[in-house]
Write an enzyme that holds these catalytic residues in place. Structure first.
Site, PDB file in Angstrom:
ATOM      1  N   GLU A 147      14.845 -20.302  45.812  1.00  0.00           N
ATOM      2  CA  GLU A 147      14.392 -20.686  44.793  1.00  0.00           C
ATOM      3  C   GLU A 147      15.623 -21.010  43.863  1.00  0.00           C
ATOM      4  OE1 GLU A 147      11.082 -19.130  42.997  1.00  0.00           O
ATOM      5  OE2 GLU A 147      11.355 -20.382  40.730  1.00  0.00           O
ATOM      6  N   ASP A 200       1.272 -13.592  47.309  1.00  0.00           N
ATOM      7  CA  ASP A 200       2.539 -12.960  46.767  1.00  0.00           C
ATOM      8  C   ASP A 200       2.159 -11.551  46.541  1.00  0.00           C
ATOM      9  OD1 ASP A 200       4.852 -14.185  46.410  1.00  0.00           O
ATOM     10  OD2 ASP A 200       4.242 -15.369  44.533  1.00  0.00           O
ATOM     11  N   LYS A 257       4.281 -12.321  50.714  1.00  0.00           N
ATOM     12  CA  LYS A 257       5.597 -12.903  50.122  1.00  0.00           C
ATOM     13  C   LYS A 257       6.256 -11.560  49.428  1.00  0.00           C
ATOM     14  CE  LYS A 257       6.492 -16.449  47.409  1.00  0.00           C
ATOM     15  NZ  LYS A 257       7.080 -15.909  46.192  1.00  0.00           N
ATOM     16  N   ASP A 277       2.229 -15.789  42.741  1.00  0.00           N
ATOM     17  CA  ASP A 277       2.109 -14.916  41.578  1.00  0.00           C
ATOM     18  C   ASP A 277       2.255 -15.666  40.216  1.00  0.00           C
ATOM     19  OD1 ASP A 277       4.921 -14.951  41.612  1.00  0.00           O
ATOM     20  OD2 ASP A 277       4.930 -12.992  41.288  1.00  0.00           O
ATOM     21  N   SER A 278       2.741 -16.925  40.493  1.00  0.00           N
ATOM     22  CA  SER A 278       2.786 -18.156  39.236  1.00  0.00           C
ATOM     23  C   SER A 278       1.349 -18.311  38.622  1.00  0.00           C
ATOM     24  CB  SER A 278       3.236 -19.158  39.781  1.00  0.00           C
ATOM     25  OG  SER A 278       2.855 -19.631  41.014  1.00  0.00           O
TER      26      SER A 278
HETATM   27  O1  KIV Z   1       4.581 -17.897  42.899  1.00  0.00           O
HETATM   28  C1  KIV Z   1       5.007 -18.824  43.009  1.00  0.00           C
HETATM   29  O2  KIV Z   1       4.477 -19.750  42.728  1.00  0.00           O
HETATM   30  C2  KIV Z   1       6.183 -19.099  43.937  1.00  0.00           C
HETATM   31  C3  KIV Z   1       6.904 -20.134  44.447  1.00  0.00           C
HETATM   32  C4  KIV Z   1       7.640 -20.748  43.012  1.00  0.00           C
HETATM   33  C5  KIV Z   1       7.669 -19.995  45.455  1.00  0.00           C
HETATM   34  O3  KIV Z   1       6.437 -17.750  44.197  1.00  0.00           O
END
Ligand code: KIV
Length: 263
Positions: A180, A82, A111, A43-44
């Site tokens: 994290e 995610d 996730k 979700d980044s």
């Molecule tokens: O969304 C993301 O990029 C993440 C990673 C930092 C593990 O959850």
């Protein structure tokens, strides 16, 4: 790696698992041609792809769109998607609808951030046949509750809670766990106590694997240099240089030349 069994095999064989995030088909093709084990459609993407300040500004529909693009580019890699902000907090039926969208978009697993209030849901998703990756420590969807992007588990109480939560998400059925931004000594302890593999980001060298945001490790954002990040390319400089060469070539009439033109 193609399945969750490969994650487990790597832990048992003490071979490190490597993951990167990926959000689009072009980069997915590049990751597909590399030795990276698996991809997270994180979700980044709200920040990296859509320019938001936090990960909160995405939705399952957006995640599914990017997941489908990644899977089209890298159909030989294990892809985790995610569950976005609040997608797990509106009741079981709603959560399962979100899981369905991500899996139908091509993800092999989802996730979920955090343990509190999620253990029953994780169990249900896993019992429904969908692998779940956990995510503890700095959980960016709780950024306001955490008071910012801070290292987690620095006190005895918070470290104990992280260990307890790690064991709980494993017990609920997670096949792996992202840790994290927690102290290296704590992630080592958690990794030793879990039978499922841990994947670290800002969690030191002793997790079973590592994950980085692709654009961060390629150095695409010059202003983002947290301590945990190693940049493997000066992507921003290289791209700016290429763009300026193009501008200069067009101005000097060095591009297009005869070989770039149709008769
Ligand atoms: O969304 C993301 O990029 C993440 C990673 C930092 C593990 O959850």
């Amino acid at each position: 790696m193609k399945t969750i069994l490969d994650f487990q095999k790597k832990k048992v064989a003490q071979q490190k698992i490597t993951m990167v995030t990926c959000y689009d088909s072009t980069f997915a093709q590049l990751v597909s041609g590399s030795n990276i084990d698996a991809i997270l459609v994180g979700d980044s993407l709200a920040q990296v792809m859509h320019g938001h300040k936090t990960t909160l500004n995405t939705s399952t529909n957006i995640m599914a769109l990017h997941t489908a693009a990644v899977v089209r580019g890298a159909n030989d890699k294990f892809v985790v998607a995610d569950m976005p902000f609040l997608a797990t907090r509106k009741g079981l039926r709603n959560s399962m609808d979100q899981v369905e969208k991500l899996i139908k978009a091509g993800a092999h697993a989802v996730k979920i951030e955090g343990a509190d209030g999620h253990l029953e849901l994780i169990k249900h998703i896993v019992e429904s046949g969908v692998p779940v990756m956990g995510h503890l420590g700095l959980t960016p969807q709780s950024i306001y509750q955490l008071g910012g992007p801070k290292i987690q588990g620095r006190t005895t109480d918070t470290a104990d809670k992280l260990l307890k939560d790690s064991l709980a998400v494993q017990e609920a059925g997670c096949f792996s766990l992202v840790l994290e931004c927690i102290p290296a000594v704590l992630s080592k302890k958690i990794t030793e106590q879990l039978t499922i593999p841990t994947i670290g980001i800002g969690a030191g060298p002793d997790t079973d694997g590592q994950i980085l945001v692709l654009q961060d490790m390629l150095g695409m954002n010059k202003g983002f240099s947290p301590k945990f990040l190693k940049k493997y390319l000066s992507g921003a400089d290289l791209i700016t240089e290429a763009l300026n060469s193009y501008v200069s070539d067009v101005g000097l009439q060095k591009f297009p030349l005869k070989e770039h033109s149709y008769e």
